[in-house]
Design an enzyme around this catalytic site. Structure first.
Site, short mmCIF file in Angstrom:
data_model
loop_
_atom_site.label_atom_id
_atom_site.label_comp_id
_atom_site.label_asym_id
_atom_site.label_seq_id
_atom_site.Cartn_x
_atom_site.Cartn_y
_atom_site.Cartn_z
N ALA A 65 0.83 -1.20 0.00
CA ALA A 65 0.00 0.00 0.00
C ALA A 65 0.86 1.26 0.00
CB ALA A 65 -0.93 0.00 1.20
N GLY A 110 0.52 -5.89 0.27
CA GLY A 110 -0.51 -6.19 -0.72
C GLY A 110 0.04 -6.81 -1.97
N GLU A 113 0.27 -10.38 -1.19
CA GLU A 113 -1.08 -10.94 -1.14
C GLU A 113 -1.65 -11.16 -2.54
OE1 GLU A 113 -3.57 -9.76 2.54
OE2 GLU A 113 -2.42 -7.96 2.03
N GLU A 133 3.08 -6.28 7.71
CA GLU A 133 2.04 -5.47 8.35
C GLU A 133 2.14 -5.46 9.87
OE1 GLU A 133 0.32 -6.64 4.33
OE2 GLU A 133 1.61 -7.54 5.86
#
Length: 259
Positions: A65, A110, A113, A133
Protein backbone atom coordinates in the site's frame (compact mmCIF):
# COMPACT_ATOMS: atom_id res chain seq x y z
CA UNK A 1 -7.56 4.89 -19.99
CA UNK A 2 -6.03 3.60 -16.74
CA UNK A 3 -3.09 5.57 -15.38
CA UNK A 4 -1.65 3.22 -12.75
CA UNK A 5 -1.82 -0.09 -14.61
CA UNK A 6 -1.32 -1.32 -18.17
CA UNK A 7 -3.35 -4.02 -19.92
CA UNK A 8 -1.75 -5.59 -22.98
CA UNK A 9 -2.33 -8.62 -25.18
CA UNK A 10 0.97 -10.49 -25.19
CA UNK A 11 -0.08 -13.42 -27.39
CA UNK A 12 -3.31 -14.97 -28.66
CA UNK A 13 -5.43 -15.68 -25.59
CA UNK A 14 -2.90 -14.16 -23.17
CA UNK A 15 -3.40 -10.78 -21.47
CA UNK A 16 -0.81 -9.04 -19.29
CA UNK A 17 -1.82 -6.73 -16.44
CA UNK A 18 1.09 -4.61 -15.18
CA UNK A 19 1.34 -2.38 -12.13
CA UNK A 20 2.54 0.91 -13.61
CA UNK A 21 3.78 3.26 -10.89
CA UNK A 22 7.50 2.42 -11.17
CA UNK A 23 8.60 5.72 -9.62
CA UNK A 24 6.99 4.69 -6.30
CA UNK A 25 7.76 0.94 -6.44
CA UNK A 26 4.29 0.31 -7.93
CA UNK A 27 2.71 1.08 -4.54
CA UNK A 28 -1.00 0.31 -4.28
CA UNK A 29 -3.01 3.54 -4.26
CA UNK A 30 -6.77 3.99 -4.14
CA UNK A 31 -6.74 4.80 -7.84
CA UNK A 32 -4.75 1.64 -8.65
CA UNK A 33 -7.23 -0.40 -6.62
CA UNK A 34 -10.15 0.99 -8.60
CA UNK A 35 -8.37 0.49 -11.92
CA UNK A 36 -7.49 -3.11 -11.03
CA UNK A 37 -11.09 -3.79 -10.02
CA UNK A 38 -12.22 -2.50 -13.40
CA UNK A 39 -9.52 -4.50 -15.21
CA UNK A 40 -10.41 -7.81 -13.56
CA UNK A 41 -14.10 -7.19 -14.30
CA UNK A 42 -13.33 -6.37 -17.93
CA UNK A 43 -11.10 -9.41 -18.39
CA UNK A 44 -13.72 -11.71 -16.88
CA UNK A 45 -16.07 -10.65 -19.67
CA UNK A 46 -13.57 -11.25 -22.49
CA UNK A 47 -14.15 -14.63 -24.11
CA UNK A 48 -10.87 -14.36 -26.04
CA UNK A 49 -8.73 -14.28 -22.87
CA UNK A 50 -7.63 -17.73 -21.74
CA UNK A 51 -4.82 -16.83 -19.34
CA UNK A 52 -3.68 -13.64 -17.55
CA UNK A 53 -0.21 -12.62 -16.39
CA UNK A 54 0.20 -10.15 -13.51
CA UNK A 55 3.54 -8.30 -13.26
CA UNK A 56 5.12 -4.93 -12.48
CA UNK A 57 6.79 -2.28 -14.59
CA UNK A 58 10.30 -1.27 -13.60
CA UNK A 59 12.39 -2.88 -10.86
CA UNK A 60 9.53 -3.76 -8.50
CA UNK A 61 6.53 -6.06 -8.66
CA UNK A 62 4.39 -4.20 -6.11
CA UNK A 63 5.68 -2.90 -2.81
CA UNK A 64 2.37 -2.81 -0.91
CA UNK A 65 0.00 0.00 0.00
CA UNK A 66 1.03 3.59 -0.69
CA UNK A 67 1.89 4.67 2.85
CA UNK A 68 2.33 8.30 1.81
CA UNK A 69 -1.30 8.32 0.67
CA UNK A 70 -2.30 6.68 3.94
CA UNK A 71 -0.36 9.11 6.12
CA UNK A 72 -2.87 11.06 8.19
CA UNK A 73 -5.89 9.17 6.87
CA UNK A 74 -8.90 9.12 9.15
CA UNK A 75 -10.22 5.74 10.23
CA UNK A 76 -13.24 6.31 8.00
CA UNK A 77 -11.12 7.09 4.92
CA UNK A 78 -8.89 4.08 5.62
CA UNK A 79 -11.97 1.84 5.83
CA UNK A 80 -13.39 3.17 2.56
CA UNK A 81 -10.06 2.66 0.79
CA UNK A 82 -9.80 -0.88 2.08
CA UNK A 83 -13.27 -1.69 0.75
CA UNK A 84 -11.94 -0.84 -2.72
CA UNK A 85 -8.95 -3.14 -2.18
CA UNK A 86 -11.20 -5.95 -0.91
CA UNK A 87 -13.40 -5.74 -4.01
CA UNK A 88 -10.28 -5.67 -6.17
CA UNK A 89 -8.89 -8.91 -4.72
CA UNK A 90 -12.27 -10.66 -4.85
CA UNK A 91 -12.54 -9.74 -8.53
CA UNK A 92 -9.06 -11.17 -9.13
CA UNK A 93 -9.96 -14.41 -7.34
CA UNK A 94 -13.22 -14.65 -9.32
CA UNK A 95 -11.49 -14.69 -12.70
CA UNK A 96 -12.40 -18.04 -14.30
CA UNK A 97 -9.12 -18.37 -16.23
CA UNK A 98 -5.69 -18.97 -14.67
CA UNK A 99 -3.80 -15.92 -13.42
CA UNK A 100 -0.01 -16.24 -13.23
CA UNK A 101 2.14 -13.83 -11.22
CA UNK A 102 5.46 -12.88 -12.85
CA UNK A 103 7.21 -11.46 -9.80
CA UNK A 104 10.02 -9.31 -11.17
CA UNK A 105 11.01 -7.55 -7.95
CA UNK A 106 9.78 -6.67 -4.47
CA UNK A 107 6.35 -8.10 -3.64
CA UNK A 108 5.60 -6.74 -0.20
CA UNK A 109 2.35 -6.45 1.76
CA UNK A 110 -0.51 -6.19 -0.72
CA UNK A 111 1.89 -7.12 -3.52
CA UNK A 112 2.64 -10.40 -1.78
CA UNK A 113 -1.08 -10.94 -1.14
CA UNK A 114 -1.91 -10.39 -4.81
CA UNK A 115 0.83 -12.90 -5.69
CA UNK A 116 -0.83 -15.41 -3.38
CA UNK A 117 -4.21 -14.60 -4.95
CA UNK A 118 -2.86 -15.66 -8.35
CA UNK A 119 -3.29 -19.32 -9.29
CA UNK A 120 0.47 -19.78 -9.32
CA UNK A 121 3.59 -17.66 -9.62
CA UNK A 122 7.07 -17.55 -11.13
CA UNK A 123 9.70 -15.26 -9.62
CA UNK A 124 12.94 -13.68 -10.73
CA UNK A 125 15.86 -14.83 -8.62
CA UNK A 126 16.24 -11.22 -7.45
CA UNK A 127 12.63 -10.93 -6.20
CA UNK A 128 11.80 -10.41 -2.55
CA UNK A 129 8.59 -11.19 -0.67
CA UNK A 130 7.11 -10.20 2.66
CA UNK A 131 4.04 -9.47 4.76
CA UNK A 132 5.39 -6.77 7.10
CA UNK A 133 2.04 -5.47 8.35
CA UNK A 134 2.74 -6.60 11.93
CA UNK A 135 5.41 -3.89 12.13
CA UNK A 136 2.82 -1.26 11.16
CA UNK A 137 0.28 -2.17 13.82
CA UNK A 138 -2.03 -4.01 11.41
CA UNK A 139 -2.16 -7.40 9.68
CA UNK A 140 -2.76 -8.62 6.12
CA UNK A 141 -6.36 -7.92 5.12
CA UNK A 142 -6.55 -9.04 1.49
CA UNK A 143 -6.55 -12.78 2.12
CA UNK A 144 -2.86 -12.98 2.96
CA UNK A 145 -3.20 -14.92 6.21
CA UNK A 146 -5.47 -17.54 4.68
CA UNK A 147 -3.78 -17.83 1.28
CA UNK A 148 -0.33 -18.10 2.88
CA UNK A 149 -1.54 -20.76 5.32
CA UNK A 150 -2.94 -22.78 2.42
CA UNK A 151 0.33 -22.57 0.51
CA UNK A 152 2.95 -22.74 3.26
CA UNK A 153 1.16 -24.59 6.08
CA UNK A 154 0.22 -23.21 9.49
CA UNK A 155 3.60 -23.32 11.21
CA UNK A 156 5.62 -21.69 8.43
CA UNK A 157 2.85 -19.18 7.66
CA UNK A 158 2.65 -18.03 11.27
CA UNK A 159 6.44 -17.59 11.45
CA UNK A 160 6.38 -15.42 8.32
CA UNK A 161 3.41 -13.38 9.53
CA UNK A 162 4.45 -12.66 13.13
CA UNK A 163 8.09 -11.87 12.31
CA UNK A 164 7.27 -9.79 9.23
CA UNK A 165 10.72 -10.59 7.86
CA UNK A 166 11.31 -10.50 4.09
CA UNK A 167 11.89 -13.67 2.11
CA UNK A 168 14.24 -14.31 -0.78
CA UNK A 169 12.88 -15.83 -3.97
CA UNK A 170 14.33 -19.19 -2.94
CA UNK A 171 12.64 -18.99 0.48
CA UNK A 172 9.36 -18.10 -1.25
CA UNK A 173 9.79 -21.19 -3.41
CA UNK A 174 10.33 -23.36 -0.34
CA UNK A 175 7.18 -21.86 1.24
CA UNK A 176 5.14 -22.61 -1.90
CA UNK A 177 4.48 -18.90 -2.48
CA UNK A 178 5.97 -19.33 -5.94
CA UNK A 179 6.24 -22.37 -8.18
CA UNK A 180 9.48 -21.57 -9.97
CA UNK A 181 12.49 -19.24 -9.69
CA UNK A 182 14.31 -18.19 -12.86
CA UNK A 183 17.07 -15.70 -13.74
CA UNK A 184 15.61 -12.20 -13.86
CA UNK A 185 16.25 -11.78 -17.58
CA UNK A 186 14.33 -14.96 -18.38
CA UNK A 187 11.24 -14.36 -16.22
CA UNK A 188 8.75 -13.04 -18.75
CA UNK A 189 9.83 -15.56 -21.40
CA UNK A 190 9.26 -18.40 -18.93
CA UNK A 191 5.85 -17.10 -17.81
CA UNK A 192 4.73 -16.35 -21.37
CA UNK A 193 5.71 -19.85 -22.50
CA UNK A 194 3.53 -21.35 -19.75
CA UNK A 195 0.66 -18.94 -20.46
CA UNK A 196 0.70 -19.76 -24.17
CA UNK A 197 0.63 -23.46 -23.39
CA UNK A 198 -2.44 -22.91 -21.20
CA UNK A 199 -4.09 -20.74 -23.86
CA UNK A 200 -3.63 -23.48 -26.45
CA UNK A 201 -5.54 -26.01 -24.35
CA UNK A 202 -9.32 -26.52 -24.30
CA UNK A 203 -10.64 -23.40 -22.49
CA UNK A 204 -13.66 -25.12 -20.95
CA UNK A 205 -11.34 -27.78 -19.52
CA UNK A 206 -8.94 -25.18 -18.13
CA UNK A 207 -11.77 -23.25 -16.43
CA UNK A 208 -13.23 -26.46 -15.02
CA UNK A 209 -9.84 -27.52 -13.65
CA UNK A 210 -9.32 -24.18 -11.92
CA UNK A 211 -12.77 -24.37 -10.35
CA UNK A 212 -12.51 -28.00 -9.25
CA UNK A 213 -9.03 -27.61 -7.73
CA UNK A 214 -9.96 -24.49 -5.76
CA UNK A 215 -13.42 -25.61 -4.65
CA UNK A 216 -12.57 -29.27 -4.11
CA UNK A 217 -9.86 -28.38 -1.60
CA UNK A 218 -12.56 -27.21 0.83
CA UNK A 219 -14.69 -30.37 0.54
CA UNK A 220 -14.41 -33.87 1.94
CA UNK A 221 -13.10 -36.45 -0.52
CA UNK A 222 -16.48 -37.88 -1.50
CA UNK A 223 -17.95 -34.45 -2.23
CA UNK A 224 -14.79 -33.36 -4.05
CA UNK A 225 -14.91 -36.41 -6.31
CA UNK A 226 -18.57 -35.71 -7.08
CA UNK A 227 -17.62 -32.17 -8.02
CA UNK A 228 -14.90 -33.48 -10.33
CA UNK A 229 -17.28 -35.99 -11.91
CA UNK A 230 -19.97 -33.37 -12.56
CA UNK A 231 -17.50 -31.32 -14.60
CA UNK A 232 -16.10 -34.39 -16.37
CA UNK A 233 -19.59 -35.44 -17.42
CA UNK A 234 -20.25 -31.97 -18.81
CA UNK A 235 -16.96 -31.75 -20.71
CA UNK A 236 -17.16 -35.03 -22.62
CA UNK A 237 -20.35 -33.77 -24.32
CA UNK A 238 -18.68 -30.64 -25.75
CA UNK A 239 -17.53 -29.84 -29.28
CA UNK A 240 -14.02 -29.24 -27.92
CA UNK A 241 -13.82 -32.84 -26.69
CA UNK A 242 -14.74 -34.05 -30.16
CA UNK A 243 -12.19 -31.68 -31.68
CA UNK A 244 -9.51 -32.92 -29.30
CA UNK A 245 -10.05 -36.56 -30.23
CA UNK A 246 -10.31 -35.76 -33.95
CA UNK A 247 -7.13 -33.69 -34.00
CA UNK A 248 -5.22 -36.43 -32.19
CA UNK A 249 -6.27 -39.05 -34.73
CA UNK A 250 -5.67 -36.71 -37.65
CA UNK A 251 -2.22 -35.79 -36.30
CA UNK A 252 -2.84 -32.02 -36.27
CA UNK A 253 -3.06 -29.25 -33.70
CA UNK A 254 -6.53 -28.84 -32.19
CA UNK A 255 -8.63 -25.75 -32.82
CA UNK A 256 -10.49 -25.36 -29.55
CA UNK A 257 -13.34 -22.84 -29.55
CA UNK A 258 -14.68 -23.08 -26.01
CA UNK A 259 -17.83 -24.91 -27.12
Amino acid sequence: MPETILIEDAAPGVAVVSFNRPDVANALSTQMGMELLEAWTELRGRSDVRCVILTGKGRHFQAGADLKERNGMTDEAWSEQHKVFEAMVRAQLALPVPVIAAVNGAAMGGGCEMTLACDFAYAADTARFGLPEVGLGIMPGLGGTQLLTRSAGERRALEILVTGRPLTAQEALEANIVNRVVPAGQLMDAVLETAQRIAANAPLSVKALKHVVHEGGHLDMAAAMELELSHYNRLFKTADRREGIASFNEKRSPGFRGE
